[in-house]
Design an enzyme around this catalytic site. Structure first.
Site, short mmCIF file in Angstrom:
data_model
loop_
_atom_site.label_atom_id
_atom_site.label_comp_id
_atom_site.label_asym_id
_atom_site.label_seq_id
_atom_site.Cartn_x
_atom_site.Cartn_y
_atom_site.Cartn_z
CG HIS A 17 8.16 -4.00 7.90
ND1 HIS A 17 7.51 -4.99 8.60
CD2 HIS A 17 8.73 -4.61 6.82
CE1 HIS A 17 7.68 -6.15 7.99
NE2 HIS A 17 8.40 -5.95 6.91
CD GLU A 54 4.45 -0.89 11.18
OE1 GLU A 54 5.21 -1.07 10.19
OE2 GLU A 54 3.41 -1.56 11.34
CB CYS A 89 5.15 -7.72 11.41
SG CYS A 89 6.85 -7.08 11.43
CB CYS A 137 6.96 -3.32 13.33
SG CYS A 137 7.58 -3.27 11.64
#
Lengths: 158, 158
Positions: free
Chosen positions: B55, B57, B85, B88
């Protein structure tokens, strides 16, 4: 399959032992198994890689996905020497891991300094009550990009 | 510092746009800022890298930690085009991120197919009630390794 579980837990433990010998980070190891075969391995490398995300489970998941050429692992079991932290458990869900077998508990890990219960507590709080100060900006611009992506031919849904 | 926040959100958005153009994954971007300077960047590369943990992040955090040579980021702000999420957000806590600025909401992301609310719901459930079947084995052996590690000279606490 308890005997098979023991064989693979032994392998996760071997990963953890290797990490301890190498001085790479915390005493944690993990393997991913599909169809009775190990397809991913990892041990904690937070210190070695200067990477706070380099937990054993994360590295095993990344390894298994790389090997299988897929960001989803189906019918996979994650064997790990310790109950996964919220980051690793979330990653296991993203990877569609089916089954989890762990050794020590989060409480056992906390007893040697690896405390993670505060993270799930933070996640459960409403944003305004978290210790991480949080604000929102540019919602419209970010949503506009979502729409642009939806119309993109390069889009791969997952 | 709202103006500064806007400048950095623009940069996070630029990362997301780049990811969309490259077809690397979802339309998400992030930057990490310390002392008014960007020290980490990332965009979603789940599809490109076959890595469910890639992801925006996560990649920005890993990039910032690599650049700063430290697995903890102090006084750092994470700018991200979408509400993180659970994976993260947990990683941001592990990295000791101080402040979070995000654009679109988790609900906005769900509207284009990126649904993550079920993960936090799973995390909140007791183990026996989760969809991921979970069992425990080898607790003693794993705890024994914890003790061995505690006595190791190679140990670096974190």
């Amino acid at each position: 399959m308890p005997e098979q579980d023991d064989v693979f837990m032994q392998q996760a433990l071997a990963m953890a032992q290797q990490g301890v010998e190498l001085g790479h980070g915390g005493p944690f190891g993990a393997v991913i198994v599909v169809d009775g075969r190990i397809i991913g391995r990892g041990w904690n490398q937070v210190v070695h890689l200067n990477d706070p995300t380099a937990h054993a489970e994360m590295l095993a998941i990344r390894n298994a996905c790389e090997v299988s050429g897929n960001f989803h692992l189906h019918q996979a079991t994650l064997y790990t020497t310790c109950e996964p932290c919220p980051m690793c458990l979330s990653a296991a869900y993203w990877a569609r891991i089916d089954k989890l077998v762990y050794g020590a508990t989060a409480k056992d890990a906390a007893a040697i300094g690896f405390v993670d219960d505060w993270i799930l507590e933070e996640l459960r709080k409403p944003q305004g009550s978290r210790r991480m100060r949080t604000s929102q900006r540019f919602q419209k611009e970010c949503r506009d990009l979502f729409e642009h992506w939806q119309q993109s031919e390069k889009r791969i849904d997952y």
